[in-house]
Design a protein around this motif. Structure first.
Motif, PDB file in Angstrom:
ATOM      1  N   ASN A  94     -17.617 -33.866 -89.122  1.00 15.03           N
ATOM      2  CA  ASN A  94     -17.518 -32.667 -87.960  1.00 15.03           C
ATOM      3  C   ASN A  94     -18.036 -31.863 -88.188  1.00 15.03           C
ATOM      4  OD1 ASN A  94     -15.403 -32.010 -86.137  1.00 15.03           O
ATOM      5  ND2 ASN A  94     -13.662 -32.494 -87.534  1.00 15.03           N
ATOM      6  N   ILE A  95     -18.340 -31.633 -85.873  1.00 13.89           N
ATOM      7  CA  ILE A  95     -18.898 -30.316 -86.196  1.00 13.89           C
ATOM      8  C   ILE A  95     -18.088 -29.085 -86.043  1.00 13.89           C
ATOM      9  CG2 ILE A  95     -17.915 -30.297 -83.603  1.00 13.89           C
ATOM     10  CD1 ILE A  95     -21.545 -29.522 -84.551  1.00 13.89           C
ATOM     11  N   ARG A  96     -17.049 -29.749 -86.367  1.00 18.61           N
ATOM     12  CA  ARG A  96     -15.670 -27.990 -86.061  1.00 18.61           C
ATOM     13  C   ARG A  96     -16.254 -27.544 -87.652  1.00 18.61           C
ATOM     14  NH1 ARG A  96      -9.856 -29.524 -83.266  1.00 18.61           N
ATOM     15  NH2 ARG A  96     -11.002 -30.646 -81.578  1.00 18.61           N
ATOM     16  N   LEU A  97     -16.464 -29.056 -88.345  1.00 21.24           N
ATOM     17  CA  LEU A  97     -16.278 -28.169 -90.366  1.00 21.24           C
ATOM     18  C   LEU A  97     -17.102 -27.649 -90.222  1.00 21.24           C
ATOM     19  CD1 LEU A  97     -14.672 -28.568 -92.501  1.00 21.24           C
ATOM     20  CD2 LEU A  97     -15.851 -30.741 -93.021  1.00 21.24           C
TER      21      LEU A  97
END
Length: 78
Positions: A2-5
């Motif tokens: 996940n890019i947010r992570l």
């Protein structure tokens, strides 16, 4: 992944580095430090004396209102 992570992990790592960084201590003038210590000691002594005075006043008021007679018991082996 996940890019947010990934973005949050990088941001927290950068922030942690900035938070844990310490600035060098400023050079202290010994004369000013001694003067400040003397002033703080004098203020602490004055505060302790005032505290003792008002504690004695509170005890006297309590004893008067409760009708307790006799000498004030000594505390602390003084």
């Amino acid at each position: 992944m996940n890019i947010r992570l990934v973005i949050m992990t990088v941001a927290m790592a950068a922030t942690a580095g900035a938070v844990w960084a310490k600035l060098p201590a400023a050079p202290a003038d010994p004369a000013k430090a001694a003067e400040a210590k003397a002033k703080a000691d004098e203020a602490a002594k004055k505060d302790a004396d005032l505290l003792a005075k008002f504690q004695d006043k509170a005890v006297a008021n309590y004893r008067k209102n409760k009708g307790i007679r006799g000498p004030v018991p000594k505390v602390g082996g003084k």
